[in-house]
Design a protein around this motif. Structure first.
Motif, PDB file in Angstrom:
ATOM      1  N   ILE A 182       0.959  -1.402  -0.194  1.00 29.98           N
ATOM      2  CA  ILE A 182      -0.046   0.278  -0.341  1.00 29.98           C
ATOM      3  C   ILE A 182       1.005   1.514  -0.186  1.00 29.98           C
ATOM      4  N   ASP A 220       0.596   3.937  -3.204  1.00 31.10           N
ATOM      5  CA  ASP A 220       0.475   5.118  -3.020  1.00 31.10           C
ATOM      6  C   ASP A 220       1.356   6.260  -3.299  1.00 31.10           C
ATOM      7  N   TYR A 256      -5.697  -2.071  -2.272  1.00 32.32           N
ATOM      8  CA  TYR A 256      -5.412  -1.117  -2.360  1.00 32.32           C
ATOM      9  C   TYR A 256      -5.755   0.375  -3.067  1.00 32.32           C
ATOM     10  N   THR A 304      -8.327   2.975  -1.633  1.00 34.81           N
ATOM     11  CA  THR A 304      -7.911   4.503  -2.523  1.00 34.81           C
ATOM     12  C   THR A 304      -9.210   5.479  -2.608  1.00 34.81           C
TER      13      THR A 304
END
Length: 273
Positions: free
Chosen positions: A98, A102, A169, A173
């Motif tokens: 993650i 990111d 993820y 998000t």
């Protein structure tokens, strides 16, 4: 933990769509009850433009889904990528995945979308929104979103991600995107507390101020640590924020044809920084 991973690995497209609708609906309601700014506009008219752009995003997701399947198949057979070279507990691998995603697929590409002239042409549409609310999180020019997806695949390859980690993820998000764009007023102590590690609603609003230097700050999506590390973090008085973009005419903020043509409009692009 294995059951948790398996659940996301088998998540269907309708389930993902339900998640998107649920997140939008949740923050649509909350921002109506606890608004940060009293926005004088037609909420549904504003949402229509952003949802049309979302429809393009969904199509791009489907097309990139085919490419993504190929990438994950190659990773399984080649054993390429960071996570294929180590043996850590699942929760550690998931956290690192993650973080990598990111940083590369959110912070890095977002920074470049502001700093590379060609990329900025497409990203301007996201900043042209003069009434920021939860639907603004869906506001991306197709060209902008394609570039984001390319960086996401790059992150997947570098990390050697399992498919389930990538889906987790994406689920996180989506929530963070709608949370940070929502016209939501949290208690200042709570918003500032969240911004220590994550992107808070107030924090992201400075990024949507109509002019620099605030426009070029707070690039993160999940974690605020990248902005803090690289000196792009800002947290000031939200009452000073004016939404939109100084390069564009506010009256065309909801004109979908005008918005789609912005990257190719020489009258606009010749004045770019």
């Amino acid at each position: 933990m294995n059951d948790f991973i398996l659940f996301f690995e088998n998540l269907s497209s309708p389930q993902k769509l339900v998640w998107i609708i649920s997140c939008v609906s949740l923050f649509w309601i909350l921002e109506g009850v606890f608004p940060l700014k009293k926005l004088l506009y037609s909420k549904w008219e504003h949402a229509k433009t952003n949802f049309i752009l979302l429809s393009f995003t969904i199509v791009i997701n489907v097309l990139f889904g085919i490419l993504t399947v190929g990438v994950f198949s190659w990773l399984e057979t080649s054993n390429f990528g960071l996570l294929n070279w180590v043996s850590w507990p699942i929760w550690v691998e998931l956290l690192i995945s993650i973080l990598i995603l990111d940083f590369i697929a959110q912070y890095t590409v977002h920074y470049l979308l502001h700093k590379v002239r060609f990329m900025w042409r497409f990203h301007m549409i996201h900043h042209s929104d003069t009434h920021l609310d939860v639907t603004s999180g869906t506001r991306h020019h197709p060209g902008d979103y394609v570039m984001r997806e390319i960086f996401a695949l790059l992150a997947v390859i570098i990390a050697g991600l399992p498919f389930a980690y990538y889906i987790i993820y994406r689920i996180i998000t989506i929530f963070c995107t709608y949370f940070s764009h929502a016209n939501l007023k949290l208690p200042l102590w709570l918003d500032k507390g969240i911004s220590i590690l994550f992107i808070s609603p107030n924090m992201h609003k400075f990024h949507h101020h109509y002019e620099t230097p605030w426009t070029d700050t707070n690039f993160g999506n999940i974690f605020s640590i990248w902005d803090r590390i690289f000196g792009t973090f800002v947290y000031e008085d939200t009452s000073k924020i004016v939404y939109g973009l100084d390069l564009l005419e506010d009256k065309n903020a909801n004109n979908i044809v005008y918005q789609l043509k912005i990257p190719f409009n020489k009258e606009i692009t010749q004045n770019l920084k």
